[in-house]
Design an enzyme around this catalytic site. Structure first.
Site, PDB file in Angstrom:
ATOM      1  N   PHE A 257      -1.920   2.804  -4.441  1.00  0.00           N
ATOM      2  CA  PHE A 257      -3.156   3.691  -3.962  1.00  0.00           C
ATOM      3  C   PHE A 257      -3.898   3.369  -3.854  1.00  0.00           C
ATOM      4  O   PHE A 257      -4.364   2.423  -3.247  1.00  0.00           O
ATOM      5  CB  PHE A 257      -2.459   4.544  -4.638  1.00  0.00           C
ATOM      6  CG  PHE A 257      -1.051   4.947  -4.750  1.00  0.00           C
ATOM      7  CD1 PHE A 257       0.019   4.244  -5.124  1.00  0.00           C
ATOM      8  CD2 PHE A 257      -0.406   6.658  -4.157  1.00  0.00           C
ATOM      9  CE1 PHE A 257       1.346   4.234  -4.627  1.00  0.00           C
ATOM     10  CE2 PHE A 257       0.645   6.446  -3.916  1.00  0.00           C
ATOM     11  CZ  PHE A 257       1.555   4.783  -4.382  1.00  0.00           C
TER      12      PHE A 257
ATOM     13  N   THR B  88       1.058  -1.386   0.088  1.00  0.00           N
ATOM     14  CA  THR B  88      -0.246   0.224  -0.260  1.00  0.00           C
ATOM     15  C   THR B  88       0.843   0.866  -0.164  1.00  0.00           C
ATOM     16  O   THR B  88       1.845   1.113   0.353  1.00  0.00           O
ATOM     17  CB  THR B  88      -1.072   0.043   1.124  1.00  0.00           C
ATOM     18  OG1 THR B  88      -1.395   1.311   1.429  1.00  0.00           O
ATOM     19  CG2 THR B  88      -0.267   0.316   2.556  1.00  0.00           C
TER      20      THR B  88
ATOM     21  N   HIS C  54     -14.953   3.222   2.991  1.00  0.00           N
ATOM     22  CA  HIS C  54     -14.227   4.646   2.048  1.00  0.00           C
ATOM     23  C   HIS C  54     -15.123   5.109   1.005  1.00  0.00           C
ATOM     24  O   HIS C  54     -15.955   5.513   1.211  1.00  0.00           O
ATOM     25  CB  HIS C  54     -13.812   3.543   0.539  1.00  0.00           C
ATOM     26  CG  HIS C  54     -13.108   2.482   1.204  1.00  0.00           C
ATOM     27  ND1 HIS C  54     -12.616   0.859   1.706  1.00  0.00           N
ATOM     28  CD2 HIS C  54     -11.223   2.272   1.113  1.00  0.00           C
ATOM     29  CE1 HIS C  54     -12.094   0.383   1.839  1.00  0.00           C
ATOM     30  NE2 HIS C  54     -10.858   0.537   1.985  1.00  0.00           N
TER      31      HIS C  54
ATOM     32  N   TYR D 200      -1.960   0.999   9.684  1.00  0.00           N
ATOM     33  CA  TYR D 200      -2.150  -0.342   9.415  1.00  0.00           C
ATOM     34  C   TYR D 200      -0.639  -0.151   7.827  1.00  0.00           C
ATOM     35  O   TYR D 200      -0.488  -1.744   8.203  1.00  0.00           O
ATOM     36  CB  TYR D 200      -3.243   0.050   8.012  1.00  0.00           C
ATOM     37  CG  TYR D 200      -3.376  -0.043   6.602  1.00  0.00           C
ATOM     38  CD1 TYR D 200      -3.946  -1.530   6.901  1.00  0.00           C
ATOM     39  CD2 TYR D 200      -3.778   0.387   6.355  1.00  0.00           C
ATOM     40  CE1 TYR D 200      -3.870  -2.226   5.302  1.00  0.00           C
ATOM     41  CE2 TYR D 200      -3.644   0.355   4.117  1.00  0.00           C
ATOM     42  CZ  TYR D 200      -3.683  -1.073   4.121  1.00  0.00           C
ATOM     43  OH  TYR D 200      -3.639  -1.607   2.806  1.00  0.00           O
TER      44      TYR D 200
HETATM   45  N1  LIG Z   1      -9.337  -1.096  -1.136  1.00  0.00           N
HETATM   46  C1  LIG Z   1      -7.940  -0.283  -1.544  1.00  0.00           C
HETATM   47  O1  LIG Z   1      -7.924   0.801  -1.466  1.00  0.00           O
HETATM   48  C2  LIG Z   1      -6.980  -1.140  -1.388  1.00  0.00           C
HETATM   49  C3  LIG Z   1      -5.043   0.240  -1.567  1.00  0.00           C
HETATM   50  C4  LIG Z   1      -3.956  -0.513  -1.000  1.00  0.00           C
HETATM   51  C5  LIG Z   1      -3.985  -1.903  -0.462  1.00  0.00           C
HETATM   52  N2  LIG Z   1      -4.554  -2.362   0.005  1.00  0.00           N
HETATM   53  C6  LIG Z   1      -5.054  -3.930   0.248  1.00  0.00           C
HETATM   54  O2  LIG Z   1      -5.536  -4.610  -1.076  1.00  0.00           O
HETATM   55  C7  LIG Z   1      -5.877  -5.983  -0.161  1.00  0.00           C
HETATM   56  C8  LIG Z   1      -7.369  -6.000  -0.839  1.00  0.00           C
HETATM   57  O3  LIG Z   1      -8.110  -5.198   0.126  1.00  0.00           O
HETATM   58  P1  LIG Z   1      -9.773  -4.385   0.032  1.00  0.00           P
HETATM   59  O4  LIG Z   1      -9.782  -3.253  -0.193  1.00  0.00           O
HETATM   60  O5  LIG Z   1      -9.680  -5.664  -1.392  1.00  0.00           O
HETATM   61  O6  LIG Z   1     -10.030  -5.447   0.931  1.00  0.00           O
HETATM   62  P2  LIG Z   1     -11.271  -6.405   1.611  1.00  0.00           P
HETATM   63  O7  LIG Z   1     -11.436  -6.545   2.737  1.00  0.00           O
HETATM   64  O8  LIG Z   1     -12.223  -6.282   0.629  1.00  0.00           O
HETATM   65  O9  LIG Z   1     -10.527  -7.877   0.925  1.00  0.00           O
HETATM   66  C9  LIG Z   1      -9.994  -9.092   2.032  1.00  0.00           C
HETATM   67  C10 LIG Z   1     -10.563 -10.520   1.808  1.00  0.00           C
HETATM   68  O10 LIG Z   1      -9.063 -11.052   2.786  1.00  0.00           O
HETATM   69  C11 LIG Z   1     -10.366 -11.910   3.722  1.00  0.00           C
HETATM   70  N3  LIG Z   1      -8.957 -11.551   4.736  1.00  0.00           N
HETATM   71  C12 LIG Z   1      -9.023 -10.849   5.941  1.00  0.00           C
HETATM   72  N4  LIG Z   1      -7.887 -11.455   6.860  1.00  0.00           N
HETATM   73  C13 LIG Z   1      -8.114 -12.550   6.803  1.00  0.00           C
HETATM   74  C14 LIG Z   1      -7.495 -13.641   6.885  1.00  0.00           C
HETATM   75  N5  LIG Z   1      -7.361 -13.763   8.681  1.00  0.00           N
HETATM   76  N6  LIG Z   1      -8.291 -15.487   6.471  1.00  0.00           N
HETATM   77  C15 LIG Z   1      -9.024 -15.738   5.754  1.00  0.00           C
HETATM   78  N7  LIG Z   1      -9.314 -14.973   5.042  1.00  0.00           N
HETATM   79  C16 LIG Z   1      -8.547 -12.844   5.363  1.00  0.00           C
HETATM   80  C17 LIG Z   1     -11.486 -10.816   3.790  1.00  0.00           C
HETATM   81  O11 LIG Z   1     -12.897 -11.502   4.014  1.00  0.00           O
HETATM   82  C18 LIG Z   1     -11.367 -10.127   2.800  1.00  0.00           C
HETATM   83  O12 LIG Z   1     -12.372 -11.058   1.040  1.00  0.00           O
HETATM   84  C19 LIG Z   1      -5.733  -5.893   1.611  1.00  0.00           C
HETATM   85  O13 LIG Z   1      -4.444  -6.330   1.666  1.00  0.00           O
HETATM   86  C20 LIG Z   1      -5.052  -4.605   1.316  1.00  0.00           C
HETATM   87  O14 LIG Z   1      -4.408  -3.960   2.553  1.00  0.00           O
HETATM   88  C21 LIG Z   1      -5.655  -2.346  -0.236  1.00  0.00           C
HETATM   89  O1  LIG Z   2     -15.877   9.106   5.466  1.00  0.00           O
HETATM   90  C1  LIG Z   2     -14.985   9.635   4.387  1.00  0.00           C
HETATM   91  C2  LIG Z   2     -14.251   8.501   4.576  1.00  0.00           C
HETATM   92  C3  LIG Z   2     -12.818   9.356   3.878  1.00  0.00           C
HETATM   93  N1  LIG Z   2     -12.309  10.243   3.724  1.00  0.00           N
HETATM   94  C4  LIG Z   2     -10.895  10.945   3.455  1.00  0.00           C
HETATM   95  O2  LIG Z   2     -11.038  10.454   2.204  1.00  0.00           O
HETATM   96  C5  LIG Z   2     -10.057   9.928   1.373  1.00  0.00           C
HETATM   97  C6  LIG Z   2      -9.864   8.684   1.691  1.00  0.00           C
HETATM   98  O3  LIG Z   2     -10.116   7.550   2.236  1.00  0.00           O
HETATM   99  P1  LIG Z   2     -10.357   6.299   2.480  1.00  0.00           P
HETATM  100  O4  LIG Z   2     -11.124   5.889   0.943  1.00  0.00           O
HETATM  101  O5  LIG Z   2     -11.027   5.575   3.183  1.00  0.00           O
HETATM  102  O6  LIG Z   2      -9.068   5.709   2.063  1.00  0.00           O
HETATM  103  P2  LIG Z   2      -7.771   6.002   2.795  1.00  0.00           P
HETATM  104  O7  LIG Z   2      -7.701   5.967   3.775  1.00  0.00           O
HETATM  105  O8  LIG Z   2      -6.951   6.500   2.321  1.00  0.00           O
HETATM  106  O9  LIG Z   2      -6.978   4.065   2.084  1.00  0.00           O
HETATM  107  C7  LIG Z   2      -7.396   2.972   1.453  1.00  0.00           C
HETATM  108  O10 LIG Z   2      -5.913   3.780   0.365  1.00  0.00           O
HETATM  109  C8  LIG Z   2      -4.981   3.202   0.949  1.00  0.00           C
HETATM  110  C9  LIG Z   2      -3.441   2.705  -0.025  1.00  0.00           C
HETATM  111  O11 LIG Z   2      -3.693   4.754   0.041  1.00  0.00           O
HETATM  112  C10 LIG Z   2      -5.212   1.613   1.341  1.00  0.00           C
HETATM  113  O12 LIG Z   2      -3.854   1.127   1.456  1.00  0.00           O
HETATM  114  C11 LIG Z   2      -6.305   1.210   2.252  1.00  0.00           C
HETATM  115  O13 LIG Z   2      -6.359  -0.474   2.465  1.00  0.00           O
HETATM  116  C12 LIG Z   2      -7.342   1.862   1.369  1.00  0.00           C
HETATM  117  O14 LIG Z   2      -7.918   1.644   2.507  1.00  0.00           O
HETATM  118  C13 LIG Z   2      -8.650   9.908   2.972  1.00  0.00           C
HETATM  119  O15 LIG Z   2      -8.429  11.416   3.779  1.00  0.00           O
HETATM  120  C14 LIG Z   2     -10.310  10.022   4.189  1.00  0.00           C
HETATM  121  O16 LIG Z   2      -9.855  10.985   5.270  1.00  0.00           O
HETATM  122  C15 LIG Z   2     -13.141  10.849   3.941  1.00  0.00           C
HETATM  123  O17 LIG Z   2     -13.295  12.692   4.059  1.00  0.00           O
HETATM  124  N2  LIG Z   2     -14.663  10.530   3.989  1.00  0.00           N
END
Ligand SMILES: NC(=O)c1ccc[n+]([C@@H]2O[C@H](COP(=O)([O-])OP(=O)(O)OC[C@H]3O[C@@H](n4cnc5c(N)ncnc54)[C@H](O)[C@@H]3O)[C@@H](O)[C@H]2O)c1
Ligand SMILES: O=c1ccn([C@@H]2O[C@H](COP(=O)(O)OP(=O)(O)O[C@H]3O[C@H](CO)[C@@H](O)[C@H](O)[C@H]3O)[C@@H](O)[C@H]2O)c(=O)[nH]1
Length: 328
Positions: free
Chosen positions: A168, A116, A188, A140
């Site tokens: 990102f 991340t 999010h 995190y």
């Molecule tokens: N969503 C984002 O913007 C973002 C950005 C950067 C990195 N990431 C990373 O990408 C990955 C996926 O993110 P996402 O948004 O799809 O999250 P998500 O929560 O939708 O997916 C994670 C999945 O992992 C499963 N899981 C969690 N802990 C587990 C465990 N101990 N054993 C088995 N299954 C488990 C959950 O049930 C879920 O289905 C994460 O590692 C997150 O840190 C996400």
């Molecule tokens: O109700 C809300 C929710 C979010 N935010 C802001 O919006 C931005 C984006 O927030 P969010 O969508 O929660 O994402 P992040 O906290 O930036 O984190 C996401 O993006 C990261 C990478 O940048 C990943 O690692 C994380 O898993 C993923 O949750 C941040 O500045 C938050 O403070 C608000 O102002 N109001």
């Protein structure tokens, strides 16, 4: 030979599974469904269980012939991690340790890892390069950095090759309309903004208006989930071709403030989307914008849906067709 996808029932995992299946790969998903959904796994085999259950993981590796792992399973919320550090260390760091041990015992030596932008903390420069300082401002990001370092030492000792993808902010949904983002509770920004447009929330909260950014709100680099899925296939290809371990940023290289995201969502949905300014959320860096030059050069990765408007329109297509996510 199968690709084992941990967290494959989650948001980004399910989109990557769809991409693997589209390319004819055999897929096994491990997910404890703490956030994931059975319906999100559109093919392959779903094994329901927890990474931290050594017997379960040994059985999965015994039952399936695995050539590589893509590791999404984690706890991933910046805000929650600041309140529940123990959960983040246990699920992310201990969970990854259990996975690497299970892989090692099964003789599986390739892993693509969900890292991340949160590993960087406040950037030294923007856009952020992979070689820049990593100094997380939240638990995190700290756990994800520890997971990266753990893989490094498994490489040194056991030859486990890893590609760490520092994404990102993921957003958008699959073009088929079958899968999309469905977190409960949702935290999010983009899905919450769209819930306002759907009439499910009265307003969107803006966390902090006093950051050192042009309009005072946090700036993030939003990347389409299908572009992320494509990068995983490329990273997997690198490993299966015998490539060395590597780290790549995945983003579009353009930052949008919270207020700008809300404004684009107003244009896409035609809804006024009222907002309210609240205090900062703990742990948030002011600006996170990627330089993805390395992924472009070494993986040939070029995002196909780089415009924020298209990313939000894609998310809107999913949320308006599935206002209650996988429940309908
Ligand atoms: N969503 C984002 O913007 C973002 C950005 C950067 C990195 N990431 C990373 O990408 C990955 C996926 O993110 P996402 O948004 O799809 O999250 P998500 O929560 O939708 O997916 C994670 C999945 O992992 C499963 N899981 C969690 N802990 C587990 C465990 N101990 N054993 C088995 N299954 C488990 C959950 O049930 C879920 O289905 C994460 O590692 C997150 O840190 C996400
Ligand atoms: O109700 C809300 C929710 C979010 N935010 C802001 O919006 C931005 C984006 O927030 P969010 O969508 O929660 O994402 P992040 O906290 O930036 O984190 C996401 O993006 C990261 C990478 O940048 C990943 O690692 C994380 O898993 C993923 O949750 C941040 O500045 C938050 O403070 C608000 O102002 N109001």
């Amino acid at each position: 030979m199968a690709i084992l996808v941990t967290g494959g029932a989650g948001y980004i995992g399910s989109h990557t599974v769809a991409e693997l299946l589209a390319r004819g790969k055999e897929v096994v998903v491990v997910d404890n469904l703490q956030q994931g959904h059975r319906e999100a796994v559109i093919g392959g085999t779903l094994e329901v269980g927890d990474l931290r259950d050594a017997d379960f993981m040994a059985e999965v590796f015994r039952k399936h012939k695995v050539e590589a792992v893509i590791h999404f399973a984690a706890s991933s919320l910046v805000g929650v991690s600041m309140k529940e550090p123990g959960e983040y260390y246990h699920n992310n760091v201990y969970g990854t340790l259990c996975l690497l041990e299970a892989m090692h015992k099964a003789g599986v030596n390739n892993i693509v890892f969900s890292s991340t932008a949160a590993t960087y903390g406040e950037p030294e420069q923007v856009p952020i390069k992979e070689t820049d300082r990593t100094q997380p401002t939240n638990t995190y990001g700290e756990t994800k950095l520890a997971m990266e370092r753990m893989m490094h030492w498994y490489d040194v000792a056991h030859g486990v090759k890893y590609v760490s993808l520092r994404y990102f902010n993921a957003a958008g949904a699959h073009a088929s309309g079958r899968i999309g983002e469905d977190h409960s509770p949702e935290t999010h920004l983009i899905p919450l903004v769209l819930q306002v447009a759907l009439g499910q929330r009265e307003q969107i909260s803006i966390f902090g208006g006093d950051y050192a950014t042009p309009d005072g709100t946090c700036v993030r680099d939003y990347i389409h989930v299908s572009d992320l899925a494509d990068a995983h296939l490329r990273a997997l290809g690198r490993l299966l071709d015998g490539g060395e371990s590597a780290v790549y940023n995945l983003g579009n290289g353009r930052g949008f403030s919270v207020r700008e995201v809300i404004e684009v969502a107003r244009e896409v949905t035609g809804h006024p989307i009222p907002s309210v300014l609240l205090d900062r959320r703990g742990g948030d860096p002011a600006v996170l914008v990627a330089s993805a030059d390395r992924a472009r050069t070494e993986l040939g990765w070029i995002p196909q849906q780089p415009e924020l408007r298209d990313i939000i329109a894609s998310a809107w297509q999913w949320h308006s067709a599935h206002p209650h996510g996988y429940r309908g």
